[in-house]
Write an enzyme that holds these catalytic residues in place. Structure first.
Site, PDB file in Angstrom:
ATOM      1  N   GLY A   9     -61.163  44.629  83.178  1.00 15.22           N
ATOM      2  CA  GLY A   9     -62.016  43.438  83.208  1.00 15.22           C
ATOM      3  C   GLY A   9     -62.096  42.700  81.880  1.00 15.22           C
ATOM      4  O   GLY A   9     -62.637  41.596  81.815  1.00 15.22           O
ATOM      5  N   PRO A  13     -57.472  35.766  75.494  1.00 19.66           N
ATOM      6  CA  PRO A  13     -57.147  34.337  75.492  1.00 19.66           C
ATOM      7  C   PRO A  13     -55.674  34.112  75.827  1.00 19.66           C
ATOM      8  O   PRO A  13     -54.804  34.882  75.399  1.00 19.66           O
ATOM      9  CB  PRO A  13     -57.451  33.899  74.057  1.00 19.66           C
ATOM     10  N   GLY A  16     -53.069  31.576  71.318  1.00 15.22           N
ATOM     11  CA  GLY A  16     -53.528  32.057  70.013  1.00 15.22           C
ATOM     12  C   GLY A  16     -52.591  31.638  68.897  1.00 15.22           C
ATOM     13  O   GLY A  16     -51.656  30.851  69.103  1.00 15.22           O
ATOM     14  N   LEU A  17     -52.852  32.198  67.717  1.00 11.80           N
ATOM     15  CA  LEU A  17     -52.095  31.819  66.515  1.00 11.80           C
ATOM     16  C   LEU A  17     -51.114  32.919  66.124  1.00 11.80           C
ATOM     17  O   LEU A  17     -51.512  34.074  65.966  1.00 11.80           O
ATOM     18  CB  LEU A  17     -53.075  31.574  65.350  1.00 11.80           C
ATOM     19  N   GLY A  18     -49.839  32.552  65.943  1.00  7.57           N
ATOM     20  CA  GLY A  18     -48.845  33.473  65.397  1.00  7.57           C
ATOM     21  C   GLY A  18     -48.928  33.484  63.880  1.00  7.57           C
ATOM     22  O   GLY A  18     -49.345  32.486  63.271  1.00  7.57           O
ATOM     23  N   ASP A  43     -52.327  36.788  66.420  1.00 10.89           N
ATOM     24  CA  ASP A  43     -51.242  37.761  66.594  1.00 10.89           C
ATOM     25  C   ASP A  43     -50.763  38.232  65.221  1.00 10.89           C
ATOM     26  O   ASP A  43     -50.249  37.436  64.430  1.00 10.89           O
ATOM     27  CB  ASP A  43     -50.076  37.120  67.352  1.00 10.89           C
ATOM     28  N   TYR A  48     -45.406  42.011  59.100  1.00 13.94           N
ATOM     29  CA  TYR A  48     -45.501  40.668  58.505  1.00 13.94           C
ATOM     30  C   TYR A  48     -46.077  40.692  57.085  1.00 13.94           C
ATOM     31  O   TYR A  48     -46.058  39.690  56.387  1.00 13.94           O
ATOM     32  CB  TYR A  48     -46.342  39.720  59.382  1.00 13.94           C
ATOM     33  N   LYS A  77     -49.181  45.324  65.590  1.00 16.96           N
ATOM     34  CA  LYS A  77     -48.007  46.040  66.116  1.00 16.96           C
ATOM     35  C   LYS A  77     -47.597  47.187  65.201  1.00 16.96           C
ATOM     36  O   LYS A  77     -47.655  47.070  63.971  1.00 16.96           O
ATOM     37  CB  LYS A  77     -46.827  45.063  66.273  1.00 16.96           C
ATOM     38  N   HIS A 110     -43.782  47.515  68.344  1.00 17.73           N
ATOM     39  CA  HIS A 110     -43.146  46.239  67.979  1.00 17.73           C
ATOM     40  C   HIS A 110     -41.732  46.080  68.558  1.00 17.73           C
ATOM     41  O   HIS A 110     -41.364  45.026  69.036  1.00 17.73           O
ATOM     42  CB  HIS A 110     -43.115  46.124  66.445  1.00 17.73           C
TER      43      HIS A 110
HETATM   44  N1  LIG Z   1     -42.946  40.674  68.726  1.00 21.68           N
HETATM   45  C1  LIG Z   1     -41.978  40.183  67.995  1.00 21.68           C
HETATM   46  O1  LIG Z   1     -40.916  40.801  67.794  1.00 21.68           O
HETATM   47  C2  LIG Z   1     -42.135  38.801  67.422  1.00 21.68           C
HETATM   48  C3  LIG Z   1     -41.012  38.121  66.910  1.00 21.68           C
HETATM   49  C4  LIG Z   1     -41.208  36.838  66.412  1.00 21.68           C
HETATM   50  C5  LIG Z   1     -42.480  36.265  66.418  1.00 21.68           C
HETATM   51  N2  LIG Z   1     -43.563  36.962  66.887  1.00 21.68           N
HETATM   52  C6  LIG Z   1     -44.934  36.373  66.911  1.00 21.68           C
HETATM   53  O2  LIG Z   1     -44.887  35.115  67.600  1.00 21.68           O
HETATM   54  C7  LIG Z   1     -45.375  34.091  66.740  1.00 21.68           C
HETATM   55  C8  LIG Z   1     -44.719  32.762  67.059  1.00 21.68           C
HETATM   56  O3  LIG Z   1     -43.309  32.837  66.959  1.00 21.68           O
HETATM   57  P1  LIG Z   1     -42.467  32.201  65.751  1.00 21.68           P
HETATM   58  O4  LIG Z   1     -43.313  32.101  64.543  1.00 21.68           O
HETATM   59  O5  LIG Z   1     -41.210  32.989  65.669  1.00 21.68           O
HETATM   60  O6  LIG Z   1     -42.027  30.775  66.291  1.00 21.68           O
HETATM   61  P2  LIG Z   1     -42.737  29.483  66.931  1.00 21.68           P
HETATM   62  O7  LIG Z   1     -44.193  29.680  67.040  1.00 21.68           O
HETATM   63  O8  LIG Z   1     -41.952  29.141  68.130  1.00 21.68           O
HETATM   64  O9  LIG Z   1     -42.399  28.369  65.868  1.00 21.68           O
HETATM   65  C9  LIG Z   1     -42.975  28.343  64.580  1.00 21.68           C
HETATM   66  C10 LIG Z   1     -42.346  27.174  63.840  1.00 21.68           C
HETATM   67  O10 LIG Z   1     -42.677  25.951  64.499  1.00 21.68           O
HETATM   68  C11 LIG Z   1     -43.361  25.093  63.610  1.00 21.68           C
HETATM   69  N3  LIG Z   1     -44.411  24.402  64.386  1.00 21.68           N
HETATM   70  C12 LIG Z   1     -45.608  24.897  64.788  1.00 21.68           C
HETATM   71  N4  LIG Z   1     -46.289  23.973  65.494  1.00 21.68           N
HETATM   72  C13 LIG Z   1     -45.506  22.874  65.550  1.00 21.68           C
HETATM   73  C14 LIG Z   1     -45.661  21.604  66.145  1.00 21.68           C
HETATM   74  N5  LIG Z   1     -46.758  21.279  66.810  1.00 21.68           N
HETATM   75  N6  LIG Z   1     -44.635  20.709  66.013  1.00 21.68           N
HETATM   76  C15 LIG Z   1     -43.510  21.036  65.343  1.00 21.68           C
HETATM   77  N7  LIG Z   1     -43.325  22.229  64.755  1.00 21.68           N
HETATM   78  C16 LIG Z   1     -44.305  23.150  64.861  1.00 21.68           C
HETATM   79  C17 LIG Z   1     -43.925  25.975  62.515  1.00 21.68           C
HETATM   80  O11 LIG Z   1     -43.991  25.301  61.291  1.00 21.68           O
HETATM   81  P3  LIG Z   1     -45.303  25.222  60.318  1.00 21.68           P
HETATM   82  O12 LIG Z   1     -45.891  26.588  60.197  1.00 21.68           O
HETATM   83  O13 LIG Z   1     -44.711  24.722  59.062  1.00 21.68           O
HETATM   84  O14 LIG Z   1     -46.230  24.245  60.989  1.00 21.68           O
HETATM   85  C18 LIG Z   1     -42.860  27.074  62.435  1.00 21.68           C
HETATM   86  O15 LIG Z   1     -41.785  26.651  61.628  1.00 21.68           O
HETATM   87  C19 LIG Z   1     -45.056  34.647  65.355  1.00 21.68           C
HETATM   88  O16 LIG Z   1     -45.691  33.947  64.324  1.00 21.68           O
HETATM   89  C20 LIG Z   1     -45.477  36.081  65.513  1.00 21.68           C
HETATM   90  O17 LIG Z   1     -46.896  36.186  65.469  1.00 21.68           O
HETATM   91  C21 LIG Z   1     -43.392  38.224  67.406  1.00 21.68           C
END
Ligand SMILES: NC(=O)c1ccc[n+]([C@@H]2O[C@H](COP(=O)([O-])OP(=O)(O)OC[C@H]3O[C@@H](n4cnc5c(N)ncnc54)[C@H](OP(=O)(O)O)[C@@H]3O)[C@@H](O)[C@H]2O)c1
Length: 313
Positions: A9, A13, A16-18, A43, A48, A77, A110
């Protein structure tokens, strides 16, 4: 905030924020901005190397009264060098210490990849352990113990294929509740999505914007004509279309940004309602193209291959 509901239950959300690759000097302010804008899911990951900064920012918002701990949903993770059951609790406690929290809302394995304990990132095959040497099922049992101790409310995995999920389900007292995988219009993961739905496992999309980068021979999602046309139609930005599409599929979406205007832009995607016809148009972009293909774990004579990481033909 739209939510999903876990088996007991508890809500999580849908958005969220990466925080991967968020630089120290920008991350603190990004967290504060996000919480002010209504984000409630952050996240995180030990890998990281920024959990201390997130912890300090969270503490500040608790002290100022901006948010209460119980209003937040914090994911972290377990890194690949802590898969051996005897290392799981120490790794989780280090994350809790850095985040300055008593418990996590969600703790994930992870990667389905094991490293030797003293290796943080592999440079050669001998840095890795095979899954026979360090079975995922043993790590899972240790994750269940962490949940039983109250150190994390929910447990799950990341980068797991259907066969690897089945392996855990076969031994689990508590099945994984979440699989965090790369997911965006170029990589829609429909088969995995269907399987997870049938097992009551939710999906979180990482790199939901495809990192805002070109991939292989593609221009990048925010430059795709279909996405640009829909952004004009819905009077929003291409990134908002991509996020709204993911949320409407019932997937948790965690775009990373350190820029206040993008942080705000991204959460406003939740107000957009894409029509079923336009959802179908976006679905035509699927090409099963990964940004994160697992090549970091592959070495000649090493235990991992593209095939045995993803279990795909
Ligand atoms: N479990 C795993 O193995 C794994 C792997 C990868 C990622 N992750 C998690 O997932 C999160 C998100 O993935 P990600 O960071 O790889 O990629 P993403 O969220 O797809 O893309 C992030 C990129 O997009 C830019 N961005 C953000 N908002 C935007 C917008 N409105 N318009 C244009 N560009 C924008 C950001 O730049 P700025 O920051 O400069 O705005 C950054 O360069 C990560 O941060 C992490 O928490 C998990």
């Amino acid at each position: 905030m739209k939510t999903i509901t876990f088996r007991n239950g508890d809500p999580m959300p849908l958005f969220g924020l990466g925080t991967y690759q968020s630089k120290a000097n920008e991350l603190h302010d990004a967290i504060i901005s996000a919480l002010k804008d209504g984000y409630r899911l952050i996240d995180c990951a030990a890998y990281y190397k920024n959990e201390e900064i997130i912890g300090a920012a969270l503490q500040e918002t608790f002290t100022s009264g901006l948010v209460k701990r119980e209003e937040l949903f914090i994911t972290s993770k377990l890194w690949n060098n802590n898969h051996a059951p005897e290392h799981v609790e120490e790794a989780l406690r280090k994350t809790l210490h850095d985040l300055r929290l008593d418990y996590l809302d969600l703790y994930l394995i992870h990667w389905p990849i094991a490293l030797k304990h003293d290796i943080e990132y592999p440079r050669q095959a001998s840095d890795l352990l095979s899954l026979e040497e360090c079975p995922l099922t043993e790590t899972w049992k240790a994750m269940e113990q962490m949940q039983a101790k109250g150190l994390c409310r929910h447990i799950g995995v990341s980068n797991f294929s259907i066969p690897k999920l089945k392996e855990l389900i076969a031994v689990a007292k508590n099945k994984p509740e979440m699989n965090q995988v790369e997911m965006h219009p170029y990589l829609q993961q429909n088969e995995l999505f269907r399987f997870c739905q049938s097992e009551g496992i939710y999906l979180t999309a990482y790199s939901p914007l495809g990192r805002n980068l070109p991939i292989k021979n593609k221009p990048g999602l925010t430059n795709e004509p279909i996405i640009i046309d829909l952004a004009k139609k819905y009077n929003c930005t291409p990134a908002q279309i991509i996020i709204a599409w993911g949320v409407q599929r019932g997937i948790v979406i965690i775009p990373k940004s350190v820029h206040p205007e993008r942080i705000k832009e991204n959460i406003k995607s939740l107000d957009i309602n894409i029509s079923p016809e336009d959802m179908t148009k976006i679905a035509t972009l699927d090409s099963h193209t990964r940004m994160t293909d697992g090549s970091a774990w592959i070495f000649p004579d090493g235990p991992y291959t593209m095939k045995n990481i993803w279990d795909e033909k």
